[in-house]
Structures are given as structure tokens and as C-alpha cells.
Write a protein that holds these residues in place. Structure first.
Motif, short mmCIF file in Angstrom:
data_model
loop_
_atom_site.label_atom_id
_atom_site.label_comp_id
_atom_site.label_asym_id
_atom_site.label_seq_id
_atom_site.Cartn_x
_atom_site.Cartn_y
_atom_site.Cartn_z
N LEU A 1 -6.18 -5.72 -6.61
CA LEU A 1 -5.51 -6.69 -5.74
C LEU A 1 -4.31 -6.08 -5.03
O LEU A 1 -4.03 -6.40 -3.86
CB LEU A 1 -5.09 -7.92 -6.55
N GLN A 2 -3.58 -5.19 -5.71
CA GLN A 2 -2.45 -4.50 -5.08
C GLN A 2 -2.93 -3.64 -3.92
O GLN A 2 -2.31 -3.62 -2.84
CB GLN A 2 -1.73 -3.64 -6.11
N ILE A 3 -4.02 -2.92 -4.14
CA ILE A 3 -4.57 -2.06 -3.08
C ILE A 3 -5.01 -2.90 -1.89
O ILE A 3 -4.74 -2.56 -0.73
CB ILE A 3 -5.76 -1.24 -3.63
N LEU A 4 -5.68 -4.02 -2.16
CA LEU A 4 -6.15 -4.88 -1.08
C LEU A 4 -4.98 -5.48 -0.30
O LEU A 4 -5.04 -5.59 0.94
CB LEU A 4 -7.04 -5.98 -1.64
N GLN A 5 -3.93 -5.86 -1.00
CA GLN A 5 -2.77 -6.44 -0.32
C GLN A 5 -2.10 -5.40 0.58
O GLN A 5 -1.69 -5.70 1.71
CB GLN A 5 -1.77 -6.98 -1.34
N LYS A 6 -1.98 -4.18 0.08
CA LYS A 6 -1.38 -3.11 0.89
C LYS A 6 -2.26 -2.78 2.09
O LYS A 6 -1.75 -2.44 3.16
CB LYS A 6 -1.15 -1.87 0.03
N THR A 7 -3.57 -2.89 1.90
CA THR A 7 -4.48 -2.67 3.02
C THR A 7 -4.25 -3.72 4.10
O THR A 7 -4.17 -3.40 5.30
CB THR A 7 -5.94 -2.72 2.55
N LYS A 8 -4.13 -4.97 3.69
CA LYS A 8 -3.87 -6.05 4.65
C LYS A 8 -2.55 -5.84 5.38
O LYS A 8 -2.43 -6.10 6.58
CB LYS A 8 -3.86 -7.40 3.93
N ASP A 9 -1.55 -5.36 4.64
CA ASP A 9 -0.20 -5.22 5.22
C ASP A 9 -0.08 -4.03 6.16
O ASP A 9 0.65 -4.10 7.16
CB ASP A 9 0.83 -5.08 4.09
N HIS A 10 -0.78 -2.93 5.85
CA HIS A 10 -0.53 -1.68 6.57
C HIS A 10 -1.67 -1.24 7.47
O HIS A 10 -1.43 -0.45 8.39
CB HIS A 10 -0.21 -0.56 5.57
N GLU A 11 -2.88 -1.72 7.24
CA GLU A 11 -4.00 -1.30 8.08
C GLU A 11 -4.11 -2.21 9.29
O GLU A 11 -4.23 -3.43 9.16
CB GLU A 11 -5.32 -1.32 7.28
N LYS A 12 -4.08 -1.63 10.48
CA LYS A 12 -4.11 -2.41 11.72
C LYS A 12 -5.51 -2.58 12.29
O LYS A 12 -5.73 -3.42 13.16
CB LYS A 12 -3.22 -1.73 12.78
N ASP A 13 -6.46 -1.80 11.82
CA ASP A 13 -7.80 -1.83 12.39
C ASP A 13 -8.51 -3.14 12.04
O ASP A 13 -8.67 -3.48 10.87
CB ASP A 13 -8.62 -0.64 11.87
N GLY A 14 -8.96 -3.85 13.06
CA GLY A 14 -9.60 -5.14 12.85
C GLY A 14 -10.91 -5.06 12.09
O GLY A 14 -11.31 -6.01 11.41
N ARG A 15 -11.60 -3.92 12.20
CA ARG A 15 -12.88 -3.77 11.50
C ARG A 15 -12.68 -3.81 9.98
O ARG A 15 -13.52 -4.36 9.25
CB ARG A 15 -13.54 -2.45 11.91
N ILE A 16 -11.59 -3.23 9.52
CA ILE A 16 -11.32 -3.20 8.08
C ILE A 16 -10.90 -4.59 7.59
O ILE A 16 -11.34 -5.05 6.54
CB ILE A 16 -10.23 -2.16 7.76
N HIS A 17 -10.08 -5.27 8.37
CA HIS A 17 -9.71 -6.65 8.01
C HIS A 17 -10.94 -7.55 8.02
O HIS A 17 -11.05 -8.48 7.22
CB HIS A 17 -8.66 -7.17 8.99
N ASN A 18 -11.86 -7.26 8.91
CA ASN A 18 -13.11 -8.02 8.97
C ASN A 18 -13.91 -7.85 7.68
O ASN A 18 -14.50 -8.81 7.16
CB ASN A 18 -13.94 -7.56 10.17
N GLY A 19 -13.92 -6.62 7.15
CA GLY A 19 -14.62 -6.36 5.89
C GLY A 19 -14.05 -7.16 4.74
O GLY A 19 -14.78 -7.70 3.90
N ILE A 20 -12.72 -7.25 4.69
CA ILE A 20 -12.06 -8.04 3.64
C ILE A 20 -12.42 -9.51 3.78
O ILE A 20 -12.74 -10.19 2.81
CB ILE A 20 -10.53 -7.84 3.70
N HIS A 21 -12.38 -10.00 5.02
CA HIS A 21 -12.66 -11.41 5.28
C HIS A 21 -14.10 -11.77 4.91
O HIS A 21 -14.36 -12.79 4.27
CB HIS A 21 -12.40 -11.72 6.75
N ILE A 22 -15.05 -10.91 5.30
CA ILE A 22 -16.47 -11.18 5.02
C ILE A 22 -16.72 -11.20 3.51
O ILE A 22 -17.46 -12.04 2.99
CB ILE A 22 -17.37 -10.12 5.69
N ALA A 23 -16.10 -10.26 2.79
CA ALA A 23 -16.32 -10.18 1.34
C ALA A 23 -15.76 -11.40 0.62
O ALA A 23 -16.28 -11.82 -0.41
CB ALA A 23 -15.68 -8.91 0.79
#
Length: 368
Positions: free
Chosen positions: A345-367
Motif C-alpha cells: 500500500l505504501q508503494i502504491l500510494q507513492k506511485t499515485k503521488d509521484h507518477e504523472k503518467d496517466g497510463r500507470i494511474h489507469n492501471g491502478i484504477h482498473i485493478a
């Protein structure tokens, strides 16, 4: 429940009519209903996941020559598979779905080419000369050495055979075959070796070594300036995405905590493996690919992300975050795994906070 039943069912010739019925039902629902929708629905994800497992089972039956009397069943699927060919634009930005669609299409492409046009011949590479009179484009399907050795390694683990180390040596010797264009063999090899890796550390090490060599080779080739002289590796993302799924399953279902920890962190126990991998400045020199564990790949892929990065990079990164979300859901309610889940969960939160690429955020949302 249907997916779990399919995943654990034995291979019985009597199951084939049911498998064809499920295959046709899934394709009908996709082509005549889901494809007509404007937005992606969860039912599509579930249907395609079930479909990929059904068609993978049909492919295994095909390898054993059991589809000869089911040509009419195969022909009934053709119109739906033809329609499925045009789904790329709809699913390309969802690699978790598109990879399964590609698996369905690839298995049936091989089955139709061999079964409907020339009959089924299951032959290892070693027996190639015995089929010298057969048109190479229409003849027997050849299983490469890498897949054979992965099956042999799995068998050694099941039987606790002392020959395992020797088999793994031969397996690594054939690691270059993972780069062959017939990526279905590569995926099957990784799936089989992944099952063995849930039980045995030597197999896990071999699995991770295979992927490290594969990624380094692919990225080296694709970084060459003279593109006209470079092989086409547009299929490579299928192998990388499937590996991220296999790695996640090892983290969840391996028989020992040491196996699960190694798949997540890697073999290196140095402090660098524990650092904040998502805060790497992308303007700095990209880190070397040292580990093909989940954390090692996160560090590698995240450092190379950009709007025009290679397909292997963003899909590999997508696969990791998608599977991390799935892992966090799977671990809910397991008190013994609270620490592991909190790390995810810590890794995922940091990904949401620091990764700007919409494709990666899309992967989190779909999952989710």
C-alpha cells in the motif's frame, strides 16, 4: 468461481465439449454485447480472463492431438475470433485485458493453421527431420527446448529429483530462445517454471535470471540506432506483462515466506533494495537492471518512464502496479500478512503521488 474451477480442473478428454461451449459463450458475449459498449465494464475483464484460460486449455489438448474430432467446433468459433481481431483499438490501453486477447488469438492462430488445414502433429524440435516431407508452414507444431526444459524442471520439483540442478543448467543454456518470435512458447515456459518457482528457490532464481537476460537483450536491441537492421520485438510486451503476473502469484502463493520475500525484494539483501525506488530523479542516469523481482523491476521501469518510452517499459510498469493492487486486495483480512500488505500500500500510494503518467494511474484504477 468458474475461473477457479477451470484453473484447478484436471485434463480430461471428456471436458472438451464443455470447454468449446464455454469458449463460444464467452466470445459471443464479447462480440455481440461487450464490444458494443462505449466504456469498459468489469464483466469484460472477467470474460476475457476466463476465455484466456479456456483457450489455453484447448491449446494443451491440441498439443496432445485431441482436437482432431472437433473441427466443427473450431469452425463455429471462427466468426467470433475474426471479430476479436478488431478489438485492439478498444483494449490496447488496458494491457491486463489486451494480453489475454492476444493469448486467445495466438493459440487459435496456431490451432487453425495446423488442425484445420493439415491435421495435428505434436513433435519436439529433435524430431524435425522425421517430418521433412511436410510443408514447414503447415506441418507439426514444434515445442522449443526452453519450454521442454521448463516442463522437465517442474517435473523434477514434483518428484524431488536430484536431476533438477542439471536440468536448470540446460534450461539456462537455452535462455536465448525466450527471444524467439513465437512468444506463446515463451509464455508457456514462464508459466510452467513459475509454478515450479512457487516450490523451489533454484527454479525461482532461474526464472528471474531468464527475465533479466530477456529484458537486457530486448532493450539493448531496441536502443540501437539502425532500426532497419534490428529484429522486430513488438511482441515482447506480452512476455514481460505475463512475467509480472507470475511474479505476483509467487509473492502470494509460494510455499515458503523466503520464496515470497525473494520474489518481492530479490536476492540482494543490501540496503539499496530497500530504498525509495519511486523517488528516483528521472533526469539522473537510469539505474542498472540488477534484479527482476517486483521491487527491482519497479525501480527499473519507473526510472525509464516517459511519454514516448518503449512499449515494454510502460506495459511492464503497468503490469507491476496492476498486480500490486490485486495483491493488496488478496491479502486483506490476513493478519499474518499485514506487514507485507502495508508495504504494498505504501508503494502504491507513492506511485499515485509521484507518477504523472496517466497510463500507470489507469492501471491502478482498473485493478481497483
Amino acid at each position: 468461481m468458474l475461473y477457479a474451477s477451470l484453473d484447478h480442473a484436471s485434463f480430461d478428454y471428456g471436458h472438451l465439449p464443455t470447454l468449446f461451449f464455454v469458449a463460444e459463450s464467452v466470445l459471443y458475449r464479447l462480440c455481440c454485447d461487450a464490444f458494443q459498449k462505449t466504456y469498459l465494464y468489469s464483466v469484460e475483464t472477467k470474460l476475457i480472463k476466463i476465455g484466456s484460460l479456456v483457450f489455453l486449455r484447448l491449446f494443451i489438448y491440441f498439443l496432445h492431438g485431441h482436437l482432431e474430432s472437433f473441427k466443427q467446433h473450431l469452425r463455429r468459433l471462427q466468426p467470433y475470433l475474426y471479430a476479436l481481431c478488431f478489438s485492439g483499438d478498444s483494449y490496447y490501453k488496458y494491457p491486463n485485458i489486451f494480453s489475454n486477447v492476444q493469448l486467445i488469438m495466438k493459440t487459435m492462430e496456431i490451432i487453425y493453421k495446423k488442425e484445420l488445414l493439415s491435421g495435428s502433429i505434436f513433435s519436439p524440435v529433435e524430431n524435425k527431420k522425421s517430418y521433412k516431407n511436410i510443408d514447414p508452414d503447415m506441418g507439426g507444431y514444434e515445442i522449443n527446448h526452453l519450454l521442454w526444459h521448463c516442463v522437465a524442471a517442474w517435473s523434477c520439483v514434483q518428484k524431488n529429483s536430484p536431476q533438477l540442478n542439471k536440468v536448470l543448467e540446460h534450461l539456462i543454456f537455452h535462455k536465448a530462445q525466450l527471444q524467439k518470435k513465437c512468444w506463446l512458447d515463451s509464455i508457456l515456459a514462464l508459466l510452467v517454471l513459475g509454478e515450479a518457482a512457487k516450490l523451489n528457490m533454484a527454479c525461482l532464481k532461474a526464472l528471474m535470471e531468464l527475465m533479466r537476460d530477456f529484458l537486457l537483450s530486448i532493450m539493448s536491441v531496441q536502443n540501437q540506432e539502425e532500426c532497419c537492421k534490428v529484429d522486430d520485438f513488438s511482441w515482447a510486451w506480452n512476455v514481460v506483462y505475463r512475467y509480472t503476473t507470475i511474479l505476483a502469484e509467487i509473492c502470494l502463493y509460494a510455499t515458503t515466506s523466503n520464496l515470497r520475500k525473494t520474489a518481492f525484494i530479490g536476492f540482494c539483501v543490501c540496503k539499496s533494495s530497500q530504498k525509495d525506488i519511486l523517488l528516483v530523479d528521472k533526469s539522473e542516469e537510469s539505474p542498472e537492471l540488477k534484479e527482476t523481482s517486483i521491487l527491482g523491476l519497479l525501480e527499473y521501469f519507473s526510472s525509464k518512464m516517459s511519454d514516448n518510452c518503449d512499449q515494454v517499459i510502460w506495459i511492464g510498469y503497468y503490469g507491476l502496479v496492476y498486480n500490486l493492487v490485486k495483491m493488496s486486495w488478496e491479502l486483506r483480512g490476513d493478519d499474518e500478512q499485514d506487514g507485507f500488505r502495508n508495504k504494498i500500500l505504501q508503494i502504491l500510494q507513492k506511485t499515485k503521488d509521484h507518477e504523472k503518467d496517466g497510463r500507470i494511474h489507469n492501471g491502478i484504477h482498473i485493478a481497483q
